[in-house]
Design an enzyme around this catalytic site. Sequence first.
Site, mmCIF file in Angstrom:
data_model
loop_
_atom_site.group_PDB
_atom_site.id
_atom_site.type_symbol
_atom_site.label_atom_id
_atom_site.label_comp_id
_atom_site.label_asym_id
_atom_site.label_seq_id
_atom_site.Cartn_x
_atom_site.Cartn_y
_atom_site.Cartn_z
ATOM 1 N N SER A 538 -10.263 107.059 138.111
ATOM 2 C CA SER A 538 -10.437 105.638 138.385
ATOM 3 C C SER A 538 -11.175 104.973 137.214
ATOM 4 C CB SER A 538 -11.165 105.445 139.720
ATOM 5 O OG SER A 538 -11.045 104.125 140.174
ATOM 6 N N ASP A 623 -1.371 103.289 145.514
ATOM 7 C CA ASP A 623 -2.781 103.110 145.165
ATOM 8 C C ASP A 623 -3.205 101.652 145.336
ATOM 9 O OD1 ASP A 623 -5.325 103.071 143.929
ATOM 10 O OD2 ASP A 623 -4.753 104.745 142.642
ATOM 11 N N HIS A 658 -5.001 105.928 146.254
ATOM 12 C CA HIS A 658 -6.067 106.193 145.302
ATOM 13 C C HIS A 658 -6.741 107.537 145.518
ATOM 14 C CE1 HIS A 658 -8.554 104.628 142.102
ATOM 15 N NE2 HIS A 658 -9.654 104.883 142.754
#
Length: 686
Positions: A538, A623, A658
């Site tokens: 991320s 995501d 995610h």
Amino acid sequence: MKKNIEAPVARIIPKKLELHNDLRIDNYFWLNQREDQNVLDYLEEENAYYEQETSHTKDFEVQLFEEMKARIKEDDSSVPYKYNGYWYIVRYEKGKGYPIYTRRKETLKADEELLFDCNEMAEGHTYFRLVGLSVSPDNTMITFGMDLTGRRQYTLQIKSLVTNEVFSDTIENTTGSSTWANDNSTLFYAKKDEQTLRSNEIFKHKIGDSEDQDVVVFTEDDDTFGAAVYKTKSRKYIVIACYSTLTNEFHFINADRPDDSFKIFQDRIRGLEYSISHFEDQFYILTNKDKATNFKLMKTPETQTGIDNWVEVIAHRDEVLLEDIEIFKDYLIISERTNGLNEIRITRWDKTQDYYLPFDNETYTANAGTNVDFDTEILRFSYNSLTNPASVIDFNMRTKERDVKKEQEVLDPKFDKNNYTSERIWATAVDGTKIPMSLVRRKDTKLDGNAPLLQYAYGSYGSTIDPYFSTIRLSLLDRGFIYVIAHIRGSEYLGRDWYENGKLLKKKNTFTDFIDCTRHLIENKYTSKEHCYAMGGSAGGLLMGVILNQAPYLYNGIISQVPFVDVVTTMLDDTIPLTTGEYDEWGNPNDKAYYDYIKSYSPYDNVKTQDYPHLLVTTGLNDSQVQYWEPAKWVAKLRTHKQNTNKLFLNTNMDAGHGGASGRFEALKEDAQEYAFLLDLEGIHV
């Protein structure tokens, strides 16, 4: 014979992006069309290429997966905790990948009541996640949120714990959590904006009503803020929390009177951060008021909550970060961080006791655990370190006796924690700042510069990666790897200033800190350039993108998970999730100063013609945090600029978001893939 697949080459369709008299050409902008079959075909081509090029490691991946899985106790259960007359337990059964939620009335010997069997609920779904379990005050109902895509848009439902029927009340697109009023018939919950996924509206729901009958009780109009709702531990108040990176605001009502109008606690003031806890006739406030960078504790009467009434309880300290508090009937628990290390301070309200729990090394994590019981002298906390499996401990705050309720079992007959050693070391950054790292290795791993080393970091949002034990990581350590967590600026490891010096126009400190940590590790023969690896996800994937461009020669391979790499374009698009709430972290590129600064490090904008290390990039089609097209565009651009023959892979999970795959063991398959990538680069296949 199956034909070999060439590395995919994405179509080039130039798009002009111009702002502040600066023209950027994005050749792969078209990849952001999620429903376009050409986009899906390209992602599938990348997946097929990845599968082909890693086919020689597939058996090894299976071996690693089985090895990781075998260390985990399958028929496991959580340490029970008691709430409102019931003991709550989460357990797992052998061969099943999802949790089973249960409870027992008053005593652990009572009959088990099944709340949810997620294994049954997940059947037929490629992704499943259950969140937000909340039991009504009379113990007869429970709310829950379900996500079947990985997009973090939860459907909220209610179940009777008397008849086990799921009510017809169904609420879509929520955060998954909800809060009961004390009347057992009113619920409060937060909904998300359909497009940006910002949590911006709080609704009131009456049991039995349809969703369109629900009443909006609060709307957050500032698109840099989100909103949530919860009940205080004292169960007296329902609170709406409005939050942004730098500012907080709270509204509250008495939980006995759910139809009252919410009152404001203290109006938002730009830069004023605070959180509230209720005890007796007071609110306790953790705040940075009056430039208390590391926060201080204040209190105010529940009838006079404005800032002018706040009185100091614990003063600000330059050397101690005040992270959280936990309130009991007779005790106040303060979670602090000093010189990077967790500390738990225990003090009685009557001032007859005030002491710290003792911890004995520099590579541990200790946190207050699940403490829902208000009238108790038992504090539950968790402890683990890089070499010690996680423990859940009940601590008698009066007698100081410890009761280890559970220590994580490592089901590997070869595992002996005495075979491993950990240490904290410090690198010197380019500006002279000392950067700490936590390191673990087997004692028989030689420090002669030949050991493979994996360096991990995150470094954003003030989020701190504390040293923690991992059974998965043993698969690297036992094959000679050293594992390092770099506590770079952008976290709060060394206090709030550590974060402030790694954001906005000081963001580059995050990246140079990581690189300087790598240099220190190489110079001191923990590893060498030929055996050094880096990994981050991320915002940590952004970090990987920057070091890839700036210091590719220091690393043999990099894993970049769900990476945020197209920073300028994303931060200019306020229609996609998270953008507006992120301005205080990265800066708003509509302002030229921030535009220029962000562009100077944004990985996608700074891909250059040069040699790059081996690279594995992972993402999820659904995501919600970092859109899949960022890593997809990045890999496409890297393919046209990379000068050497090193591996370059994009692996897209077409069913997840995610957090990757759902299920207890499915996620291990992704870990096994990543570890196989690293070990293959080291020529290790067993």
